[in-house]
Motif scaffolding. Sequence first.
Motif, short mmCIF file in Angstrom:
data_model
loop_
_atom_site.label_atom_id
_atom_site.label_comp_id
_atom_site.label_asym_id
_atom_site.label_seq_id
_atom_site.Cartn_x
_atom_site.Cartn_y
_atom_site.Cartn_z
N ALA A 143 0.83 -1.21 0.00
CA ALA A 143 0.00 0.00 0.00
C ALA A 143 0.86 1.25 0.00
N MET A 144 1.97 1.21 0.78
CA MET A 144 2.88 2.35 0.82
C MET A 144 3.52 2.58 -0.55
N GLY A 145 3.84 1.45 -1.22
CA GLY A 145 4.41 1.57 -2.56
C GLY A 145 3.43 2.23 -3.52
N ARG A 146 2.14 1.79 -3.41
CA ARG A 146 1.13 2.40 -4.27
C ARG A 146 0.93 3.87 -3.93
N GLN A 147 0.94 4.18 -2.63
CA GLN A 147 0.80 5.58 -2.22
C GLN A 147 1.96 6.41 -2.72
N ASP A 148 3.16 5.82 -2.68
CA ASP A 148 4.33 6.55 -3.16
C ASP A 148 4.20 6.86 -4.66
N MET A 149 3.68 5.86 -5.41
CA MET A 149 3.47 6.09 -6.84
C MET A 149 2.41 7.17 -7.06
N SER A 150 1.34 7.14 -6.22
CA SER A 150 0.30 8.16 -6.34
C SER A 150 0.86 9.54 -6.03
N ILE A 151 1.71 9.60 -5.00
CA ILE A 151 2.32 10.88 -4.63
C ILE A 151 3.19 11.41 -5.76
N GLN A 152 3.97 10.50 -6.36
CA GLN A 152 4.81 10.92 -7.49
C GLN A 152 3.96 11.41 -8.65
N SER A 153 2.85 10.70 -8.91
CA SER A 153 1.96 11.11 -9.98
C SER A 153 1.34 12.47 -9.69
N LEU A 154 0.91 12.66 -8.42
CA LEU A 154 0.34 13.95 -8.02
C LEU A 154 1.38 15.06 -8.12
N GLN A 155 2.61 14.75 -7.76
CA GLN A 155 3.67 15.75 -7.84
C GLN A 155 3.92 16.16 -9.30
N SER A 156 3.92 15.14 -10.18
CA SER A 156 4.09 15.45 -11.60
C SER A 156 2.95 16.32 -12.12
N SER A 157 1.71 15.96 -11.68
CA SER A 157 0.56 16.75 -12.09
C SER A 157 0.64 18.17 -11.55
N LEU A 158 1.09 18.28 -10.29
CA LEU A 158 1.24 19.60 -9.68
C LEU A 158 2.28 20.44 -10.42
N ASN A 159 3.38 19.81 -10.79
CA ASN A 159 4.42 20.52 -11.55
C ASN A 159 3.88 20.99 -12.90
N TYR A 160 3.10 20.11 -13.54
CA TYR A 160 2.51 20.46 -14.84
C TYR A 160 1.53 21.62 -14.70
N GLN A 161 0.68 21.54 -13.64
CA GLN A 161 -0.28 22.62 -13.40
C GLN A 161 0.44 23.92 -13.09
N SER A 162 1.52 23.82 -12.33
CA SER A 162 2.30 25.01 -12.00
C SER A 162 2.88 25.65 -13.25
N GLU A 163 3.36 24.79 -14.17
CA GLU A 163 3.90 25.32 -15.42
C GLU A 163 2.81 25.98 -16.26
N LEU A 164 1.61 25.36 -16.25
CA LEU A 164 0.49 25.96 -16.98
C LEU A 164 0.12 27.32 -16.40
N VAL A 165 0.14 27.40 -15.06
CA VAL A 165 -0.17 28.68 -14.42
C VAL A 165 0.84 29.75 -14.84
#
Length: 302
Positions: free
Chosen positions: A83-105
């Motif tokens: 579960a921690m591994g999956r959460q870590d992957m989700s966090i990485q995915s969210l971080q990538s999405s956040l970086n993308y959104q930040s770039e869009l902003v």
Amino acid sequence: MKYSRFYHSLLFSLTALWGEPSAFELQSGATKKELKILQSTNKNLENLAIDYSARIQALEQSIDGMQSVIDGQALRIKSLLDAMGRQDMSIQSLQSSLNYQSELVKQHSTTIVDMQKSIDQLNAKLSDLTALTTELNQEILAELRAEYSSQSKSSSKSQTDKPSTKQANTGSQVEIFTKLSNKEVFDEARKLYREKKFLESKKRYEWLVQRNYKPATSLYMLGEIEYQRGKFAEAISFYKKSASVDDKASYMPILLWHTAWAFRYSKDMDNYNKFLDSLIRLYPESEQGRKAKDLRQNTNKG
């Protein structure tokens, strides 16, 4: 389980060792007493062995239970790690999405800044154009007042006078134009202008202005006709009237350019420079705007 088997084996050996006495041993009194003690001891040992065996079984059961618990905990730990591994992957995915959104902003912010600059430039152009239109309207009103005054003076003449030859010709031309649609007259006027038949073209554009058909374009073309004929004062008048009707027409850069040159040919350098400056401010990217900018730069250098 291996401990239980061991003690069972030990118990069996003790029982065999201290089992029933032999016939020879039964013949000796001392041996009987000792045998009795030995049997008692044997009994105690047997009970002790049974007790140890029971304890060992209980311990084995406890160990088995503990092993089951440990196995269960191991499974839970593995599940948690997964579960921690999956959460870590989700966090990485969210971080990538956040970086993308930040770039869009950031990109949107840059776009907004650029749009604001464009709006400011357009507002400046609109302000200049509004001022120019107001000035043109004032000049047109002055010309209309002058024309009205002239007409008022001529109205005192007798209305019973016979029409002149020119008036008769105009009447016949009007009769010809009424047989055509406004569009057909407009197309004829444009064709005649291209053929440099300026007077014939002028008659049709004048007719169209009276009919209020594309008045801004018709007035502009009347200005172009007078400009080509070298009648610069008349050309300027028509240009002003055209701009007052529609100051956002596609031909406005040409209109301002020819207005500037009409003033120059009329030896009015102040208005010539004024219209060049307006052209540069309002239409800097047009061909006429670039030419006006070059002219002003060369003038400043000189």
